[in-house]
Scaffold this motif. Structure first.
Motif, mmCIF file in Angstrom:
data_model
loop_
_atom_site.group_PDB
_atom_site.id
_atom_site.type_symbol
_atom_site.label_atom_id
_atom_site.label_comp_id
_atom_site.label_asym_id
_atom_site.label_seq_id
_atom_site.Cartn_x
_atom_site.Cartn_y
_atom_site.Cartn_z
ATOM 1 N N ILE A 167 0.833 -1.202 0.000
ATOM 2 C CA ILE A 167 0.000 0.000 0.000
ATOM 3 C C ILE A 167 0.870 1.255 0.000
ATOM 4 O O ILE A 167 0.580 2.229 -0.707
ATOM 5 C CB ILE A 167 -0.985 -0.006 1.189
ATOM 6 N N ALA A 168 1.952 1.230 0.763
ATOM 7 C CA ALA A 168 2.853 2.387 0.801
ATOM 8 C C ALA A 168 3.430 2.666 -0.586
ATOM 9 O O ALA A 168 3.485 3.824 -1.040
ATOM 10 C CB ALA A 168 3.973 2.141 1.806
ATOM 11 N N LYS A 169 3.831 1.607 -1.278
ATOM 12 C CA LYS A 169 4.370 1.741 -2.642
ATOM 13 C C LYS A 169 3.301 2.288 -3.591
ATOM 14 O O LYS A 169 3.561 3.182 -4.403
ATOM 15 C CB LYS A 169 4.863 0.367 -3.108
ATOM 16 N N ALA A 170 2.078 1.749 -3.463
ATOM 17 C CA ALA A 170 0.976 2.192 -4.321
ATOM 18 C C ALA A 170 0.612 3.659 -4.055
ATOM 19 O O ALA A 170 0.328 4.420 -4.986
ATOM 20 C CB ALA A 170 -0.249 1.300 -4.104
ATOM 21 N N CYS A 171 0.629 4.062 -2.786
ATOM 22 C CA CYS A 171 0.307 5.450 -2.427
ATOM 23 C C CYS A 171 1.365 6.412 -2.975
ATOM 24 O O CYS A 171 1.035 7.487 -3.474
ATOM 25 C CB CYS A 171 0.212 5.602 -0.911
ATOM 26 N N ALA A 172 2.620 5.998 -2.876
ATOM 27 C CA ALA A 172 3.704 6.847 -3.396
ATOM 28 C C ALA A 172 3.562 7.031 -4.899
ATOM 29 O O ALA A 172 3.741 8.135 -5.434
ATOM 30 C CB ALA A 172 5.051 6.220 -3.053
ATOM 31 N N LYS A 173 3.194 5.958 -5.587
ATOM 32 C CA LYS A 173 3.033 6.008 -7.041
ATOM 33 C C LYS A 173 1.830 6.863 -7.437
ATOM 34 O O LYS A 173 1.889 7.640 -8.396
ATOM 35 C CB LYS A 173 2.879 4.584 -7.589
ATOM 36 N N ALA A 174 0.737 6.742 -6.663
ATOM 37 C CA ALA A 174 -0.504 7.458 -6.994
ATOM 38 C C ALA A 174 -0.490 8.907 -6.508
ATOM 39 O O ALA A 174 -1.294 9.727 -6.951
ATOM 40 C CB ALA A 174 -1.699 6.733 -6.392
ATOM 41 N N GLY A 175 0.400 9.207 -5.551
ATOM 42 C CA GLY A 175 0.434 10.559 -4.989
ATOM 43 C C GLY A 175 -0.751 10.855 -4.097
ATOM 44 O O GLY A 175 -1.133 12.013 -3.900
ATOM 45 N N LYS A 176 -1.357 9.806 -3.560
ATOM 46 C CA LYS A 176 -2.485 9.997 -2.635
ATOM 47 C C LYS A 176 -2.584 8.789 -1.714
ATOM 48 O O LYS A 176 -2.057 7.717 -2.030
ATOM 49 C CB LYS A 176 -3.798 10.184 -3.393
ATOM 50 N N GLN A 177 -3.262 8.979 -0.573
ATOM 51 C CA GLN A 177 -3.454 7.868 0.347
ATOM 52 C C GLN A 177 -4.911 7.781 0.764
ATOM 53 O O GLN A 177 -5.487 8.772 1.225
ATOM 54 C CB GLN A 177 -2.586 8.029 1.601
ATOM 55 N N PRO A 178 -5.539 6.622 0.617
ATOM 56 C CA PRO A 178 -6.887 6.458 1.157
ATOM 57 C C PRO A 178 -6.847 6.514 2.688
ATOM 58 O O PRO A 178 -5.781 6.364 3.294
ATOM 59 C CB PRO A 178 -7.297 5.052 0.699
#
Length: 220
Positions: free
Chosen positions: A111-122
């Motif tokens: 999730i941390a990797k995905a958030c960094a890539k997306a530039g947002k955090q759910p």
């Protein structure tokens, strides 16, 4: 449509009653309509009745039906309440506004990797295996501090805890335990309570209740 509106009004009235008995403000409690296995035509009447928070169990099912519904109603808030595989983290972060099932180290990293890539955090909840059940997902109570520390180190903000008490047992002690854990760990949100017990959950501190059958009716 009126049937959906009636069910929604009844659930909201029950939440308001439980909040009043617990001397809580009703606006502290978010009702999540659990729309898993229901198609867009079954969901639209609830949207028309004013419901905006919806919960899904599977990333693929949500991806198939929600883009169209959100195009029609942009202020929908989508919650992932089912188990999440690490390889679906990127898709989940892109699609959902909240993830209630963070429960292990590998998922923290994904999730941390995905958030960094997306530039947002759910919004993120750690799922706790509150009844210590072998067959159920969730972080063991004893492992919570370490998982929260790892999430923080990975740059994630954890907003709350989620739990599903054991079936066929009085849920109140488990709700009380989740509330106590969240308080002790300094987390503001508690996702707990479903169709059969959401009023008890509200009285014991729930900020998010996940209600399916009471809103959509029994599955045929």
């Amino acid at each position: 449509m009126s049937e959906a509106a009636d069910r929604l009004a009844e659930v909201n009235a029950n939440i308001a009653g439980a909040a009043k008995r617990a001397q809580r403000r009703v606006d502290e409690i978010c009702l999540i309509a659990v729309s898993k296995t229901h198609d867009a035509d079954a969901i639209r009447p609830l949207i028309a009745a004013g419901q905006r928070h919806f919960g899904e169990n599977r990333v693929q099912e949500a991806a198939a039906k929600w883009p169209e519904l959100r195009a029609e109603t942009p202020d929908i808030v989508l919650h992932l309440i089912g188990q999440l595989q690490s390889n679906k983290a990127e898709e989940a972060v892109a699609l959902f506004d909240a993830i209630h099932s963070l429960d292990r180290s590998s998922l923290v990293q994904a999730i941390a990797k995905a958030c960094a890539k997306a530039g947002k955090q759910p919004q993120l909840f750690v799922q706790v295996n509150i009844g210590d059940e072998e067959q159920k997902g969730g972080c063991a109570v004893a492992d919570l501090p370490a998982l929260l520390a790892e999430a923080k180190d990975a740059g994630l903000t954890i907003d709350g805890l989620m739990a599903i008490p054991p079936a066929e047992i009085e849920p109140a002690p488990f709700f009380a335990l989740l509330d106590e854990l969240a308080e002790r760990l300094g987390l503001p949100l508690r996702s707990m309570g479903m169709s059969g017990d959401y009023e008890i959950a509200v009285m014991l501190g729930a900020t998010h209740v996940r209600v399916g059958t009471a809103l959509f009716g029994s599955r045929s």
